[in-house]
Design a protein around this motif. Structure first.
Motif, PDB file in Angstrom:
ATOM      1  N   SER A  11       0.783  -1.223   0.000  1.00 47.31           N
ATOM      2  CA  SER A  11       0.000   0.000   0.000  1.00 47.31           C
ATOM      3  C   SER A  11       0.826   1.289   0.000  1.00 47.31           C
ATOM      4  CB  SER A  11      -0.927   0.017   1.221  1.00 47.31           C
ATOM      5  OG  SER A  11      -0.160  -0.071   2.411  1.00 47.31           O
ATOM      6  N   GLN A  12       2.135   1.186   0.221  1.00 48.94           N
ATOM      7  CA  GLN A  12       2.961   2.379   0.316  1.00 48.94           C
ATOM      8  C   GLN A  12       4.317   2.169  -0.363  1.00 48.94           C
ATOM      9  OE1 GLN A  12       2.156   2.363   4.748  1.00 48.94           O
ATOM     10  NE2 GLN A  12       2.610   4.527   4.420  1.00 48.94           N
ATOM     11  N   ILE A  13       4.896   3.302  -0.795  1.00 49.63           N
ATOM     12  CA  ILE A  13       6.254   3.294  -1.334  1.00 49.63           C
ATOM     13  C   ILE A  13       7.064   4.310  -0.544  1.00 49.63           C
ATOM     14  CG2 ILE A  13       7.719   3.809  -3.330  1.00 49.63           C
ATOM     15  CD1 ILE A  13       5.357   2.981  -5.111  1.00 49.63           C
ATOM     16  N   VAL A  14       8.230   3.881  -0.055  1.00 45.82           N
ATOM     17  CA  VAL A  14       9.131   4.776   0.666  1.00 45.82           C
ATOM     18  C   VAL A  14      10.425   4.859  -0.128  1.00 45.82           C
ATOM     19  CG1 VAL A  14      10.467   5.137   2.780  1.00 45.82           C
ATOM     20  CG2 VAL A  14       8.143   4.210   2.917  1.00 45.82           C
ATOM     21  N   GLU A  38      25.249  -0.995  10.157  1.00 44.43           N
ATOM     22  CA  GLU A  38      24.762   0.203  10.845  1.00 44.43           C
ATOM     23  C   GLU A  38      23.759   0.967   9.985  1.00 44.43           C
ATOM     24  OE1 GLU A  38      26.522   4.443  12.451  1.00 44.43           O
ATOM     25  OE2 GLU A  38      27.874   2.720  12.383  1.00 44.43           O
ATOM     26  N   THR A  39      24.077   1.142   8.718  1.00 43.17           N
ATOM     27  CA  THR A  39      23.178   1.849   7.801  1.00 43.17           C
ATOM     28  C   THR A  39      21.884   1.074   7.608  1.00 43.17           C
ATOM     29  OG1 THR A  39      25.063   2.832   6.662  1.00 43.17           O
ATOM     30  CG2 THR A  39      22.962   2.839   5.486  1.00 43.17           C
ATOM     31  N   ALA A  40      21.983  -0.252   7.471  1.00 43.45           N
ATOM     32  CA  ALA A  40      20.786  -1.081   7.273  1.00 43.45           C
ATOM     33  C   ALA A  40      19.842  -0.975   8.471  1.00 43.45           C
ATOM     34  CB  ALA A  40      21.190  -2.533   7.040  1.00 43.45           C
ATOM     35  N   ILE A  41      20.397  -0.960   9.684  1.00 42.33           N
ATOM     36  CA  ILE A  41      19.566  -0.839  10.887  1.00 42.33           C
ATOM     37  C   ILE A  41      18.883   0.528  10.926  1.00 42.33           C
ATOM     38  CG2 ILE A  41      19.662  -0.669  13.415  1.00 42.33           C
ATOM     39  CD1 ILE A  41      21.857  -2.900  13.253  1.00 42.33           C
ATOM     40  N   LYS A  42      19.624   1.588  10.593  1.00 43.30           N
ATOM     41  CA  LYS A  42      19.038   2.931  10.546  1.00 43.30           C
ATOM     42  C   LYS A  42      17.918   2.998   9.512  1.00 43.30           C
ATOM     43  CE  LYS A  42      23.007   5.642  12.105  1.00 43.30           C
ATOM     44  NZ  LYS A  42      24.003   6.657  11.727  1.00 43.30           N
ATOM     45  N   ILE A  43      18.145   2.384   8.364  1.00 44.51           N
ATOM     46  CA  ILE A  43      17.142   2.382   7.295  1.00 44.51           C
ATOM     47  C   ILE A  43      15.879   1.647   7.759  1.00 44.51           C
ATOM     48  CG2 ILE A  43      16.609   1.400   5.005  1.00 44.51           C
ATOM     49  CD1 ILE A  43      18.253   3.883   4.759  1.00 44.51           C
ATOM     50  N   GLU A  44      16.034   0.497   8.404  1.00 44.28           N
ATOM     51  CA  GLU A  44      14.876  -0.257   8.890  1.00 44.28           C
ATOM     52  C   GLU A  44      14.043   0.580   9.857  1.00 44.28           C
ATOM     53  OE1 GLU A  44      15.557  -4.162  10.450  1.00 44.28           O
ATOM     54  OE2 GLU A  44      16.895  -4.687   8.806  1.00 44.28           O
ATOM     55  N   LYS A  45      14.704   1.237  10.807  1.00 46.57           N
ATOM     56  CA  LYS A  45      13.987   2.068  11.774  1.00 46.57           C
ATOM     57  C   LYS A  45      13.316   3.252  11.077  1.00 46.57           C
ATOM     58  CE  LYS A  45      16.915   0.833  15.683  1.00 46.57           C
ATOM     59  NZ  LYS A  45      17.930   1.298  16.637  1.00 46.57           N
ATOM     60  N   LEU A  46      14.018   3.859  10.150  1.00 47.77           N
ATOM     61  CA  LEU A  46      13.484   4.993   9.414  1.00 47.77           C
ATOM     62  C   LEU A  46      12.255   4.601   8.599  1.00 47.77           C
ATOM     63  CD1 LEU A  46      13.735   7.926   8.526  1.00 47.77           C
ATOM     64  CD2 LEU A  46      15.447   7.201   6.858  1.00 47.77           C
ATOM     65  N   VAL A  47      12.327   3.484   7.918  1.00 42.91           N
ATOM     66  CA  VAL A  47      11.187   3.009   7.115  1.00 42.91           C
ATOM     67  C   VAL A  47       9.993   2.715   8.016  1.00 42.91           C
ATOM     68  CG1 VAL A  47      10.356   1.104   5.683  1.00 42.91           C
ATOM     69  CG2 VAL A  47      12.543   2.172   5.168  1.00 42.91           C
ATOM     70  N   ASP A  48      10.226   2.071   9.161  1.00 37.98           N
ATOM     71  CA  ASP A  48       9.131   1.792  10.095  1.00 37.98           C
ATOM     72  C   ASP A  48       8.427   3.079  10.515  1.00 37.98           C
ATOM     73  OD1 ASP A  48       9.584  -0.930  10.002  1.00 37.98           O
ATOM     74  OD2 ASP A  48      10.736  -0.985  11.877  1.00 37.98           O
ATOM     75  N   GLU A  49       9.199   4.127  10.800  1.00 35.62           N
ATOM     76  CA  GLU A  49       8.615   5.407  11.187  1.00 35.62           C
ATOM     77  C   GLU A  49       7.868   6.055  10.029  1.00 35.62           C
ATOM     78  OE1 GLU A  49       8.335   7.040  14.172  1.00 35.62           O
ATOM     79  OE2 GLU A  49       8.996   5.088  14.909  1.00 35.62           O
ATOM     80  N   TYR A  80      18.234  10.634   3.552  1.00 39.79           N
ATOM     81  CA  TYR A  80      18.974   9.945   4.607  1.00 39.79           C
ATOM     82  C   TYR A  80      19.957  10.866   5.325  1.00 39.79           C
ATOM     83  CZ  TYR A  80      21.928   6.464   6.905  1.00 39.79           C
ATOM     84  OH  TYR A  80      22.633   5.742   7.838  1.00 39.79           O
ATOM     85  N   THR A  81      20.618  11.738   4.604  1.00 36.93           N
ATOM     86  CA  THR A  81      21.626  12.598   5.221  1.00 36.93           C
ATOM     87  C   THR A  81      21.013  13.602   6.193  1.00 36.93           C
ATOM     88  OG1 THR A  81      21.582  14.094   3.313  1.00 36.93           O
ATOM     89  CG2 THR A  81      23.269  12.389   3.319  1.00 36.93           C
ATOM     90  N   GLU A  82      19.759  13.965   5.997  1.00 37.45           N
ATOM     91  CA  GLU A  82      19.090  14.895   6.903  1.00 37.45           C
ATOM     92  C   GLU A  82      18.474  14.198   8.101  1.00 37.45           C
ATOM     93  OE1 GLU A  82      16.286  17.089   4.581  1.00 37.45           O
ATOM     94  OE2 GLU A  82      17.837  17.968   3.319  1.00 37.45           O
ATOM     95  N   ILE A  83      18.030  12.968   7.930  1.00 42.99           N
ATOM     96  CA  ILE A  83      17.314  12.259   8.987  1.00 42.99           C
ATOM     97  C   ILE A  83      18.260  11.451   9.879  1.00 42.99           C
ATOM     98  CG2 ILE A  83      15.589  10.487   9.430  1.00 42.99           C
ATOM     99  CD1 ILE A  83      14.196  11.445   6.879  1.00 42.99           C
ATOM    100  N   ALA A  84      19.240  10.801   9.306  1.00 42.28           N
ATOM    101  CA  ALA A  84      20.101   9.892  10.063  1.00 42.28           C
ATOM    102  C   ALA A  84      21.268  10.590  10.750  1.00 42.28           C
ATOM    103  CB  ALA A  84      20.613   8.794   9.151  1.00 42.28           C
TER     104      ALA A  84
END
Length: 76
Positions: free
Chosen positions: A23-26, A47-58, A71-75
């Motif tokens: 239902s969504q595209i990120v 480390e990047t993969a874990i950050k991406i997983e958390k970011l996508v969940d949010e 990514y550079t602004e959020i992470a």
């Protein structure tokens, strides 16, 4: 490290990482990765993969059809 698909050399760079659910595209722009210069396959460090997983969940909580993040602004 070599590409697991074509065995070519990887180089440091940035990619646009796309997650497509039913239902969504990120889209997360400017994600640091090791990129195969021959086939374009890319690899994220742990480390990047874990950050991406958390970011996508949010970002999926937004309930928008398409979400684009940098990514550079959020992470940072």
């Amino acid at each position: 490290m070599d590409c697991v698909l074509c065995k070519s050399q990887l180089i440091h760079g940035e990619v646009n990482h796309i997650v497509d659910t039913e239902s969504q595209i990120v889209i997360i722009k400017n994600v640091p990765a090791m990129i195969c210069h021959q086939c374009g396959e890319y690899y994220l460090d742990n480390e990047t993969a874990i950050k991406i997983e958390k970011l996508v969940d949010e970002l999926l909580k937004n309930k928008t059809e398409i979400t684009i993040a940098n990514y550079t602004e959020i992470a940072a």
